[in-house]
Write a protein that holds these residues in place. Sequence first.
Motif, short mmCIF file in Angstrom:
data_model
loop_
_atom_site.label_atom_id
_atom_site.label_comp_id
_atom_site.label_asym_id
_atom_site.label_seq_id
_atom_site.Cartn_x
_atom_site.Cartn_y
_atom_site.Cartn_z
N GLU A 3 -4.94 -4.99 -1.15
CA GLU A 3 -6.24 -4.76 -1.76
C GLU A 3 -6.32 -5.46 -3.13
O GLU A 3 -7.32 -6.09 -3.47
CB GLU A 3 -6.41 -3.25 -1.90
N PHE A 4 -5.24 -5.34 -3.89
CA PHE A 4 -5.27 -5.88 -5.26
C PHE A 4 -5.26 -7.40 -5.25
O PHE A 4 -5.88 -8.04 -6.08
CB PHE A 4 -4.14 -5.28 -6.09
N ILE A 7 -8.81 -8.43 -4.54
CA ILE A 7 -9.68 -8.30 -5.72
C ILE A 7 -9.40 -9.45 -6.69
O ILE A 7 -10.32 -10.05 -7.26
CB ILE A 7 -9.49 -6.92 -6.41
N LEU A 10 -11.02 -12.59 -5.43
CA LEU A 10 -12.47 -12.59 -5.68
C LEU A 10 -12.75 -12.92 -7.14
O LEU A 10 -13.60 -13.74 -7.47
CB LEU A 10 -13.07 -11.21 -5.38
N ILE A 25 -14.32 -7.08 -14.00
CA ILE A 25 -13.36 -6.55 -13.03
C ILE A 25 -12.03 -6.20 -13.69
O ILE A 25 -11.54 -6.95 -14.53
CB ILE A 25 -13.12 -7.60 -11.92
N GLY A 26 -11.43 -5.07 -13.30
CA GLY A 26 -10.08 -4.76 -13.73
C GLY A 26 -9.90 -3.41 -14.39
O GLY A 26 -8.78 -2.91 -14.44
N ASP A 27 -10.95 -2.82 -14.88
CA ASP A 27 -10.80 -1.50 -15.50
C ASP A 27 -11.41 -0.46 -14.57
O ASP A 27 -11.80 -0.75 -13.45
CB ASP A 27 -11.47 -1.50 -16.88
N ASP A 28 -11.48 0.79 -15.05
CA ASP A 28 -12.05 1.85 -14.20
C ASP A 28 -13.55 1.66 -13.97
O ASP A 28 -14.09 2.10 -12.97
CB ASP A 28 -11.79 3.22 -14.82
N LEU A 86 -19.83 -5.33 -5.89
CA LEU A 86 -19.69 -5.59 -4.46
C LEU A 86 -18.77 -4.56 -3.83
O LEU A 86 -17.59 -4.46 -4.21
CB LEU A 86 -19.09 -6.99 -4.26
N LEU A 116 -19.92 -11.39 -10.87
CA LEU A 116 -19.37 -10.23 -10.15
C LEU A 116 -18.60 -9.40 -11.16
O LEU A 116 -17.61 -9.86 -11.74
CB LEU A 116 -18.44 -10.70 -9.03
N GLY A 118 -17.62 -5.94 -10.69
CA GLY A 118 -16.84 -4.81 -10.20
C GLY A 118 -17.15 -4.56 -8.75
O GLY A 118 -17.89 -5.33 -8.11
N GLY A 119 -16.57 -3.49 -8.21
CA GLY A 119 -16.83 -3.17 -6.82
C GLY A 119 -15.80 -2.22 -6.27
O GLY A 119 -15.13 -1.49 -7.02
N ASP A 120 -15.68 -2.26 -4.96
CA ASP A 120 -14.77 -1.36 -4.28
C ASP A 120 -14.36 -2.01 -2.97
O ASP A 120 -15.08 -2.87 -2.44
CB ASP A 120 -15.50 -0.03 -4.01
N MET A 121 -13.20 -1.64 -2.47
CA MET A 121 -12.65 -2.29 -1.27
C MET A 121 -12.03 -1.20 -0.41
O MET A 121 -11.14 -0.49 -0.87
CB MET A 121 -11.58 -3.26 -1.76
#
Length: 320
Positions: A3-4, A7, A10, A25-28, A86, A116, A118-121
């Motif tokens: 997963e990482f 990310i 991307l 991207i990268g923090d909470d 995303l 882009l 942030g997001g979730d996978m």
Amino acid sequence: MSEFHFIRQLNLSQPVRRDEVVLGIGDDAAMLDVPEGHHLVVSTDTFNDGVHFPEGTAACDMGYKSMAASLSDVAAMGAEPLAVNLSLSMPDSSEAWLAGFAQGFFELAGQYRVQLMGGDMTRGPLGISVTIFATVPAGRAMQRSEAQAGDLIYVSGTLGDAGAALLALQGELELAEPQRSALMCRLNRPSPRVETGTLIRDYASACIDISDGLTSDLGHILEQSGVAAMLYVDQIPLSEPLKSCFDAVGGWTIPLSCGDDYELCFTVPGTRQGELENLLAGRQPAVRCIGMTEAGEHLKLMMPDGTIKVAEPAGYDHFS
Ligand code: ADP
Ligand code: MG
């Protein structure tokens, strides 16, 4: 692939960095700066394989179209896009699928300078959810509820192309080249009308993007504004490829009721018509007046033969 790693891939392949994205991207969570005097405009769209994408749609087209649909929503508000989140659900960890998806997604993101952030996978049936963040000067967004009786109704571009392409994919229509490719491109790679949206926002009273079909989407403006309308069906703009198969696709039904064109439909007070047409003269996409709102509550269609009928509530509805 983990997963990482996905990310990171991307994040590395995205073409845009904007000052407004304070933390990406990268923090909470991410952080976005909204310029003084602007409102934040937010919209989410979800695409599920098989429902929103015909079987066999290429990964890059899924990426392109999911970004296009999000951009189209903020275009209809008259807003300028800044960033997206995303959320991806994938059945397995296919690096090739993700690379294809990212290519289409970032092609359009680069064109409109959307970062882009942030997001979730997750693992699951293929699903794509995009949340877009945009800004509009305070008080200048176009809302569906603001049309007045007597406004002129406009559409951008041409209608029905994506609908015809879908019929062809479903085997209900034979298309020759180069018309087939042109129509497929309209289905898989729609052009979000972001510039048109920001240009018309000071003239239009209400606006919507046509994702479900003209009568259905215009119907939302009418209902929320409490007005009726008359559409002059023979004024609906058609592309040359669609004209070449117009009878085979069943005539006006497709441009009236098929979705996925992502054009804008908007209303303009008569007093602003001249200014609006001057502003848009010579620009692509062209816009065309196709009708007028009036007091009452029905959407009426003046057909090319002069007969008038009341539009049935049509268009795509997930739960009907
Ligand atoms: P958490 O477990 O705290 O939710 P995640 O591991 O889901 O964190 O995400 C780590 C970082 O990666 C976050 O900044 C998140 O926004 C980002 N991220 C996760 N998935 C995606 C994606 N599909 N696209 C872009 N950023 C993503
Ligand atoms: Mg998470």
